[in-house]
Each structure stands twice: as C-alpha cells, then as structure tokens.
Write a protein that holds these residues in place. Structure first.
Motif, PDB file in Angstrom:
ATOM      1  N   TRP A  31       0.832  -1.201   0.000  1.00 43.99           N
ATOM      2  CA  TRP A  31       0.000   0.000   0.000  1.00 43.99           C
ATOM      3  C   TRP A  31       0.870   1.256   0.000  1.00 43.99           C
ATOM      4  CZ3 TRP A  31       0.490   3.488   3.929  1.00 43.99           C
ATOM      5  CH2 TRP A  31       1.076   3.027   5.118  1.00 43.99           C
ATOM      6  N   LEU A  32       2.005   1.209   0.688  1.00 50.00           N
ATOM      7  CA  LEU A  32       2.893   2.366   0.715  1.00 50.00           C
ATOM      8  C   LEU A  32       3.651   2.504  -0.607  1.00 50.00           C
ATOM      9  CD1 LEU A  32       4.091   4.689   2.336  1.00 50.00           C
ATOM     10  CD2 LEU A  32       5.778   3.088   3.244  1.00 50.00           C
ATOM     11  N   ASP A  33       3.983   1.396  -1.230  1.00 50.00           N
ATOM     12  CA  ASP A  33       4.671   1.414  -2.516  1.00 50.00           C
ATOM     13  C   ASP A  33       3.788   2.036  -3.594  1.00 50.00           C
ATOM     14  OD1 ASP A  33       6.785   0.973  -4.244  1.00 50.00           O
ATOM     15  OD2 ASP A  33       6.095  -1.034  -4.780  1.00 50.00           O
ATOM     16  N   ARG A  34       2.474   1.806  -3.518  1.00 49.53           N
ATOM     17  CA  ARG A  34       1.546   2.405  -4.482  1.00 49.53           C
ATOM     18  C   ARG A  34       1.411   3.910  -4.280  1.00 49.53           C
ATOM     19  NH1 ARG A  34      -1.460  -2.398  -3.457  1.00 49.53           N
ATOM     20  NH2 ARG A  34      -2.671  -1.293  -1.895  1.00 49.53           N
ATOM     21  N   ILE A  35       1.503   4.368  -3.034  1.00 51.20           N
ATOM     22  CA  ILE A  35       1.313   5.785  -2.729  1.00 51.20           C
ATOM     23  C   ILE A  35       2.545   6.605  -3.088  1.00 51.20           C
ATOM     24  CG2 ILE A  35       1.004   7.428  -0.841  1.00 51.20           C
ATOM     25  CD1 ILE A  35      -0.686   5.319   0.563  1.00 51.20           C
ATOM     26  N   LEU A  36       3.736   6.079  -2.806  1.00 54.66           N
ATOM     27  CA  LEU A  36       4.965   6.832  -3.032  1.00 54.66           C
ATOM     28  C   LEU A  36       5.253   6.972  -4.522  1.00 54.66           C
ATOM     29  CD1 LEU A  36       7.259   5.251  -0.309  1.00 54.66           C
ATOM     30  CD2 LEU A  36       6.191   7.496  -0.267  1.00 54.66           C
ATOM     31  N   PRO A  37       5.776   8.113  -4.949  1.00 59.98           N
ATOM     32  CA  PRO A  37       6.111   8.278  -6.372  1.00 59.98           C
ATOM     33  C   PRO A  37       7.357   7.467  -6.728  1.00 59.98           C
ATOM     34  CG  PRO A  37       6.774  10.205  -5.132  1.00 59.98           C
ATOM     35  CD  PRO A  37       6.023   9.323  -4.181  1.00 59.98           C
ATOM     36  N   ASN A  38       7.445   7.053  -7.983  1.00 62.06           N
ATOM     37  CA  ASN A  38       8.607   6.325  -8.473  1.00 62.06           C
ATOM     38  C   ASN A  38       9.592   7.351  -9.043  1.00 62.06           C
ATOM     39  OD1 ASN A  38      10.397   4.476  -9.351  1.00 62.06           O
ATOM     40  ND2 ASN A  38       9.123   3.652 -10.997  1.00 62.06           N
ATOM     41  N   VAL A  39      10.581   7.724  -8.245  1.00 58.70           N
ATOM     42  CA  VAL A  39      11.541   8.755  -8.624  1.00 58.70           C
ATOM     43  C   VAL A  39      12.771   8.082  -9.229  1.00 58.70           C
ATOM     44  CG1 VAL A  39      12.946  10.671  -7.794  1.00 58.70           C
ATOM     45  CG2 VAL A  39      10.708  10.242  -6.782  1.00 58.70           C
ATOM     46  N   ASP A  40      13.110   8.478 -10.449  1.00 58.36           N
ATOM     47  CA  ASP A  40      14.262   7.908 -11.154  1.00 58.36           C
ATOM     48  C   ASP A  40      15.430   8.890 -11.033  1.00 58.36           C
ATOM     49  OD1 ASP A  40      15.847   6.337 -12.734  1.00 58.36           O
ATOM     50  OD2 ASP A  40      14.917   6.934 -14.609  1.00 58.36           O
ATOM     51  N   VAL A  41      16.152   8.808  -9.925  1.00 56.50           N
ATOM     52  CA  VAL A  41      17.199   9.773  -9.627  1.00 56.50           C
ATOM     53  C   VAL A  41      18.399   9.596 -10.547  1.00 56.50           C
ATOM     54  CG1 VAL A  41      18.799  10.569  -7.851  1.00 56.50           C
ATOM     55  CG2 VAL A  41      16.470   9.955  -7.242  1.00 56.50           C
ATOM     56  N   GLU A  42      18.801   8.380 -10.799  1.00 53.19           N
ATOM     57  CA  GLU A  42      20.019   8.124 -11.555  1.00 53.19           C
ATOM     58  C   GLU A  42      19.791   8.031 -13.063  1.00 53.19           C
ATOM     59  OE1 GLU A  42      21.732   4.676  -9.813  1.00 53.19           O
ATOM     60  OE2 GLU A  42      22.220   5.703  -7.952  1.00 53.19           O
ATOM     61  N   GLY A  43      18.562   8.155 -13.530  1.00 53.19           N
ATOM     62  CA  GLY A  43      18.283   8.141 -14.954  1.00 53.19           C
ATOM     63  C   GLY A  43      18.272   6.753 -15.571  1.00 53.19           C
ATOM     64  N   GLU A  44      18.026   5.733 -14.778  1.00 59.92           N
ATOM     65  CA  GLU A  44      18.029   4.356 -15.282  1.00 59.92           C
ATOM     66  C   GLU A  44      16.914   4.130 -16.301  1.00 59.92           C
ATOM     67  OE1 GLU A  44      19.447   0.696 -15.909  1.00 59.92           O
ATOM     68  OE2 GLU A  44      20.364   2.177 -14.595  1.00 59.92           O
ATOM     69  N   LYS A  45      15.746   4.724 -16.077  1.00 63.55           N
ATOM     70  CA  LYS A  45      14.642   4.568 -17.020  1.00 63.55           C
ATOM     71  C   LYS A  45      14.986   5.194 -18.371  1.00 63.55           C
ATOM     72  CE  LYS A  45       9.718   5.428 -17.531  1.00 63.55           C
ATOM     73  NZ  LYS A  45       8.525   6.045 -16.955  1.00 63.55           N
ATOM     74  N   LEU A  46      15.617   6.350 -18.356  1.00 61.68           N
ATOM     75  CA  LEU A  46      16.029   7.006 -19.595  1.00 61.68           C
ATOM     76  C   LEU A  46      17.062   6.147 -20.334  1.00 61.68           C
ATOM     77  CD1 LEU A  46      16.009   9.430 -21.497  1.00 61.68           C
ATOM     78  CD2 LEU A  46      17.779  10.456 -20.045  1.00 61.68           C
ATOM     79  N   THR A  47      17.985   5.554 -19.611  1.00 56.81           N
ATOM     80  CA  THR A  47      18.993   4.687 -20.235  1.00 56.81           C
ATOM     81  C   THR A  47      18.337   3.496 -20.909  1.00 56.81           C
ATOM     82  OG1 THR A  47      20.570   5.345 -18.527  1.00 56.81           O
ATOM     83  CG2 THR A  47      21.098   3.376 -19.793  1.00 56.81           C
TER      84      THR A  47
END
Length: 61
Positions: A31-47
């Motif tokens: 439930w907490l994982d769904r509430i918290l935003p998924n922040v991509d600090v290191e740019g892994e998603k962009l890579t």
C-alpha cells in the motif's frame, strides 16, 4: 556522543545490518509502494528507453 553516532552507528552498525538483511532491508508494504512516487534519480529509465530506441532503429534499418 557525536563521534559514536557519526562513526560507529552510521559507518559500522547500519551498513552491517543492511548487509545482513539484504533485499529485506528495502522492503515496503504494497500500500505504501503504491502511494509513493517512483523517482528515477540516476536516470536508469532514460537509459533503458534510449537502449530500446536504438535497438528498434537497428532492427528497422
């Protein structure tokens, strides 16, 4: 007290406990994982997206 906290607790005890716990040290309730935003600090998603785009370009070329 400051020396004990800074060096013993934060540089010895906490890393040792996290190493012993492994992946369980990073467990979150669903439930907490769904509430918290998924922040991509290191740019892994962009890579990953750039790699997938270059792979698509080489396949279609």
């Amino acid at each position: 007290a400051v020396f004990f906290d800074a060096f013993v607790v934060r540089m010895v005890i906490i890393p040792a406990v996290m190493a012993l716990l492994g992946d369980k040290a990073w467990w979150l309730p669903k439930w907490l994982d769904r509430i918290l935003p998924n922040v991509d600090v290191e740019g892994e998603k962009l890579t990953r997206e750039l790699a997938a785009a270059s792979e698509r370009d080489t396949v279609h070329a």
